[in-house]
Write a protein that holds these residues in place. Structure first.
Motif, short mmCIF file in Angstrom:
data_model
loop_
_atom_site.label_atom_id
_atom_site.label_comp_id
_atom_site.label_asym_id
_atom_site.label_seq_id
_atom_site.Cartn_x
_atom_site.Cartn_y
_atom_site.Cartn_z
N GLY A 145 7.00 -6.48 -8.09
CA GLY A 145 7.05 -5.44 -9.12
C GLY A 145 6.38 -4.17 -8.63
N ASP A 146 6.18 -3.27 -9.54
CA ASP A 146 5.60 -1.97 -9.22
C ASP A 146 4.10 -2.10 -8.97
N PHE A 147 3.58 -1.24 -8.12
CA PHE A 147 2.15 -1.08 -7.92
C PHE A 147 1.89 0.38 -7.61
N THR A 148 0.66 0.80 -7.76
CA THR A 148 0.27 2.19 -7.53
C THR A 148 -0.85 2.25 -6.51
N VAL A 149 -0.75 3.19 -5.59
CA VAL A 149 -1.80 3.44 -4.61
C VAL A 149 -2.24 4.90 -4.74
N GLN A 150 -3.46 5.17 -4.33
CA GLN A 150 -4.00 6.52 -4.40
C GLN A 150 -3.64 7.29 -3.14
N LYS A 151 -3.20 8.54 -3.30
CA LYS A 151 -2.94 9.40 -2.15
C LYS A 151 -4.28 9.86 -1.60
N ASN A 152 -4.42 9.88 -0.28
CA ASN A 152 -5.69 10.29 0.31
C ASN A 152 -6.04 11.74 0.00
N GLY A 153 -5.06 12.59 -0.27
CA GLY A 153 -5.32 13.98 -0.61
C GLY A 153 -5.48 14.20 -2.10
N GLY A 154 -5.42 13.15 -2.90
CA GLY A 154 -5.51 13.25 -4.35
C GLY A 154 -4.20 12.86 -5.01
N GLY A 155 -4.28 12.38 -6.21
CA GLY A 155 -3.10 11.91 -6.93
C GLY A 155 -2.80 10.46 -6.60
N SER A 156 -1.62 10.02 -6.98
CA SER A 156 -1.23 8.63 -6.73
C SER A 156 0.27 8.54 -6.50
N ALA A 157 0.69 7.40 -6.04
CA ALA A 157 2.12 7.14 -5.83
C ALA A 157 2.41 5.71 -6.26
N SER A 158 3.49 5.53 -6.98
CA SER A 158 3.92 4.19 -7.39
C SER A 158 5.12 3.77 -6.58
N LEU A 159 5.22 2.49 -6.33
CA LEU A 159 6.37 1.97 -5.59
C LEU A 159 7.67 2.32 -6.30
N SER A 160 7.67 2.30 -7.63
CA SER A 160 8.89 2.59 -8.39
C SER A 160 9.42 4.00 -8.13
N ASP A 191 -5.51 1.71 -0.92
CA ASP A 191 -5.22 0.55 -1.76
C ASP A 191 -6.50 0.04 -2.38
N ASP A 192 -6.46 -0.22 -3.68
CA ASP A 192 -7.61 -0.83 -4.36
C ASP A 192 -7.47 -2.35 -4.37
N GLY A 193 -6.51 -2.86 -3.63
CA GLY A 193 -6.26 -4.29 -3.57
C GLY A 193 -4.96 -4.70 -4.24
N ALA A 194 -4.42 -3.84 -5.09
CA ALA A 194 -3.21 -4.19 -5.83
C ALA A 194 -2.00 -4.32 -4.90
N ALA A 195 -1.83 -3.39 -3.98
CA ALA A 195 -0.66 -3.43 -3.10
C ALA A 195 -0.73 -4.58 -2.12
N SER A 196 -1.87 -4.76 -1.46
CA SER A 196 -1.97 -5.83 -0.47
C SER A 196 -1.86 -7.20 -1.14
N THR A 197 -2.40 -7.34 -2.34
CA THR A 197 -2.28 -8.60 -3.07
C THR A 197 -0.84 -8.83 -3.53
N ALA A 198 -0.22 -7.81 -4.11
CA ALA A 198 1.15 -7.94 -4.60
C ALA A 198 2.12 -8.31 -3.48
N LEU A 199 1.87 -7.78 -2.28
CA LEU A 199 2.78 -8.03 -1.16
C LEU A 199 2.36 -9.22 -0.31
#
Length: 188
Positions: free
Chosen positions: A31-46, A112-120
């Motif tokens: 499913g979808d997950f969100t990671v933080q952009k190193n320059g600020g903001g975030s990006a979701s897989l969706s 990654d706060d752990g959500a992406a690596s765990t989800a994948l």
């Protein structure tokens, strides 16, 4: 509760967590997950649902394997980035360092706060996951090593990630579903 039972309970919990992740991976979709952009903001897989494929690669600048793969990852990004393949270079903490941030050199990275690596279901840096949009999620087409020689680029005989992307863009099956990755363990 006695302290003697604690290791057994921890082992049981770890086994349950491993089975849960294995079951999610065996289903072949995430499913979808969100990671933080190193320059600020975030990006979701969706947000990448319109791409032909999404390659998520886990990195850490303190890991020697990340440094050894830097040029190869840049070359893959150059070769496939304009062909409908989105790359997400995700910085994760590893057991060797105390630096939770950092970047991947010239590559745009996320944290990654752990959500992406765990989800994948990944456990090491420079481990790659190739995803394709499928219904309301993403189908896992490949998980594992970038190639068969993490130390010497000139010694690569099997470029797994390159082969998988070539196959998927040509409308063929990935060809290989997974290859064990070598790298630094991701800190959980």
């Amino acid at each position: 509760m006695s302290f003697r039972k604690l290791p057994a309970l921890l082992a049981a919990a770890l086994l349950l967590a491993t089975v849960t992740v294995g079951t999610a991976c065996a289903q072949g979709t995430v499913g979808d997950f969100t990671v933080q952009k190193n320059g600020g903001g975030s990006a979701s897989l969706s947000a990448y649902n319109g791409q032909k494929a999404v390659v998520v690669i886990f990195l850490n600048p303190a890991c020697a394997y990340t440094r050894l793969y830097q040029e190869r990852l840049s070359a893959l990004h150059t070769a496939f980035g304009g062909r409908g393949v989105e790359f997400m270079f995700v910085n994760v903490p590893i057991n060797l360092d105390t630096n939770e941030g950092g970047g991947g050199g010239a590559l745009a990275t996320f944290t990654d706060d752990g959500a992406a690596s765990t989800a994948l279901g990944v456990s090491k840096t420079t481990e790659a996951v190739v995803l394709q949009p499928a219904g309301s999620g993403f189908a896992v087409r490949y998980r594992g090593a970038i190639d068969d020689n993490p130390q010497v680029a000139s010694g690569v005989q099997q470029a797994y990630l390159h082969q998988v992307l070539d196959n998927l863009l040509a409308g063929r099956p990935a060809g290989v579903a997974d290859k064990r990755a070598t790298g630094c363990l991701i800190k959980r």
